[in-house]
Design an enzyme around this catalytic site. Structure first.
Site, PDB file in Angstrom:
ATOM      1  N   PHE A   1       0.822  -1.219   0.000  1.00  0.00           N
ATOM      2  CA  PHE A   1       0.000   0.000   0.000  1.00  0.00           C
ATOM      3  C   PHE A   1       0.852   1.263   0.000  1.00  0.00           C
ATOM      4  CE2 PHE A   1      -0.801   2.880   3.592  1.00  0.00           C
ATOM      5  CZ  PHE A   1       0.109   2.418   4.529  1.00  0.00           C
ATOM      6  N   LYS A   2       2.120   1.160   0.357  1.00  0.00           N
ATOM      7  CA  LYS A   2       2.951   2.369   0.381  1.00  0.00           C
ATOM      8  C   LYS A   2       3.080   2.996  -1.011  1.00  0.00           C
ATOM      9  CE  LYS A   2       5.080   1.572   4.775  1.00  0.00           C
ATOM     10  NZ  LYS A   2       4.247   0.411   5.143  1.00  0.00           N
TER      11      LYS A   2
END
Ligand SMILES: *Cc1c(COP(=O)(O)O)cnc(C)c1O
Length: 509
Positions: free
Chosen positions: A113-114
């Site tokens: 998700f980064k």
């Protein structure tokens, strides 16, 4: 235009967006926070479903009144959320069971998700530097220095690769990152980046890099000889939070558009939490106008946030970090919590005092009123290692959906806490990044025990695909495995070896 103040009240002149992201952290150690938030009516939130993801992002950014033109913002959003993602919806919502909706945040190039923040922030960073150069505020370019235990380094390298006015150098511990994460880093293409393996564990790595940030003579040398200033890609930078607000607004819009929730009716949001950035973005999205009832804060065995939300006392004095199958949540100091406490109290003096106590005694206690405000919005839960792995097996076998261990923590927490309203579960990594624990979960091997017959995660991908009908190895991973290894230098721990490595690299390029 929305301006930024800091949580500890040290900044006298509020900063613009580009100033806040270039500065990163405020003088005095506080974090930049917006003076106010834009407001969206439910209709405006729901209407986001009518446009592609990059236009949803641009609409939210524009509402923040950035000191970047609307045309540039649209171009940045389109570039960030385009074909480098493996899904046209960028952050799709999958209806896994009645009332259980998974917001998949890992369709980006590094499968975690980064990417949602780090595909976008470096573009704004380059833009901010261009503006600063034009204004004569600085003539330096930036060198991003990162110590990583995994996902952040991978996503930061990919996000900053070949971005204007920036270079990036990542250090990772030789005892610490998974084989896959290492491969992702050492094969990263780009002319402005490099990667070093550092002897020791993540602590040694972080301490060495921090010592470089604290070395004023080295900073002067970098400026004079290379025209560079140091910066970090840390998750406390406002530029990482802003893009994360978008996907909660987008997720609600998708649920409403498909009738999974009636427009205006509330949902719960459940987030697997480490540094508190992701769940804080959901909190801001709620303030902006997304009908969110409760924020479910899911922790692993490092459950300091569970204890804090339960008792009002943040206490790491007697804690040490425990290894879990969800390493990106193995954190004791959740830095972004400071922003929430500032929002709840509006009192920078109190925040500065609490953060001071945390630093000196490893503990602080909030007052009863603040605690009551916290628990009015946030409900904590935590999930132990074996239950996390069992959840992966159970959800695959019962529902045919494969969770990574971070998402499994959130799924289990949502099952225990939720029920009466739909819950949006943030999914933070693709299963393939943590294949060994996924195999354990699918085959009933306990956490920490060896998976028979296999050495590392890379050999396990096909095994998972055999065990989990419907699962497939994502194209990003096949691409990574086909790329040549570019970097294999190793440095000793400590400030001097790290600085020597940087000098070598900069001299050669
Ligand atoms: C970084 C990360 C988290 C934790 O997110 P925070 O914003 O630090 O709370 C959870 N899962 C994965 C896979 C991550 O990479």
């Amino acid at each position: 235009m929305i301006l930024y103040r800091d949580t500890r009240g040290a900044v006298d002149a509020p900063r613009s967006f580009t100033e806040a992201i270039l500065e990163g952290i405020a003088p005095g150690g506080g974090l930049f926070v917006p003076e106010r938030l834009p407001q969206f009516g439910v209709d405006q939130v729901v209407a986001l479903a009518d446009v592609p993801y990059h236009a949803r992002a641009a609409a939210v950014y524009e509402a923040f009144g950035l000191d970047v033109s609307a045309a540039r913002t649209r171009a940045i959003a389109a570039r960030a959320y385009g074909p480098d993602f493996d899904h046209p919806e960028i952050a799709p919502v999958v209806d896994v069971a009645p009332g259980r909706h998974v917001l998949e945040l890992w369709h980006g190039p590094t499968l975690a998700f980064k990417d949602m923040a780090l595909q976008c922030m470096p573009l704004y960073f380059s833009e901010a530097l261009e503006q600063a150069h034009a204004k004569g505020a600085t003539d330096l370019d930036f060198l991003i220095l990162v110590a990583t235990s995994g996902d952040t380094g991978v996503a930061a390298l990919n996000g900053y690769a070949d971005r204007a006015h920036t270079r990036i150098c990542v250090f990772y511990p030789d005892a610490g990152v998974s084989a896959l994460q290492e491969l992702q880093m050492v094969t990263q293409p780009g002319d402005n980046l490099t990667v070093y393996r550092l002897a020791g564990d993540f602590d040694a790595c972080q301490t060495s890099v921090k010592a470089v940030f604290d070395d004023e003579a080295f900073a002067a040398e970098l400026a004079e000889h290379h025209g560079l200033a140091l910066s970090s890609a840390n998750s406390i930078n406002w530029g990482r939070l802003l893009p994360q607000i978008v996907y909660y607004m987008s997720g609600y819009a998708d649920l409403a558009a498909r009738g999974a929730v009636a427009a205006g009716d509330p949902i719960d949001v459940c987030v697997p939490t480490g540094n508190f950035g992701n769940i804080l973005a959901a909190w801001y999205a709620r303030d902006i106008g997304v009908p969110v009832r409760r924020l479910l804060c899911a922790s692993n065995t490092n459950n300091v946030l569970y204890d804090f939300l339960s008792s009002g006392v943040y206490d790491i004095a007697a804690r040490s970090l425990v290894k879990t199958p969800s390493p990106s949540m193995d954190i004791l100091i959740s830095s972004n919590l400071e922003r929430l406490l500032y929002d709840l109290t509006g009192d920078p003096a109190r925040i500065a005092a609490w953060m001071g106590e945390l630093k000196t005694s490893g503990r602080f206690a909030v007052d009863d009123e603040t605690h009551a405000r916290l628990t009015a919005s946030f409900t904590p839960e935590w999930v132990d290692n074996d239950t996390c792995l069992e959840t992966i097996g159970r959800v695959q076998h019962e529902l045919g959906y494969l969770l990574d261990p971070h998402t499994a923590v959130a799924w289990e927490a949502a099952e225990r806490l939720g029920g009466d309203v739909p819950v949006l579960i943030a999914s933070t990594a693709h299963w393939s990044k943590f294949a060994a624990d996924v195999v354990r979960g699918l085959t009933g091997v306990r956490a920490g025990e060896p998976v028979p017959g296999v050495d590392d995660d890379l050999d396990l991908l096909d095994r998972v695909v055999d065990l989990a009908p419907g699962a497939s190895v994502p194209p990003q991973l096949r691409a990574v495995r086909a790329r040549p290894r570019r970097f294999d230098a190793r440095v000793e721990a400590g400030r001097e070896p790290v600085e020597a490595a940087l000098r070598d690299w900069l001299a050669g390029s």
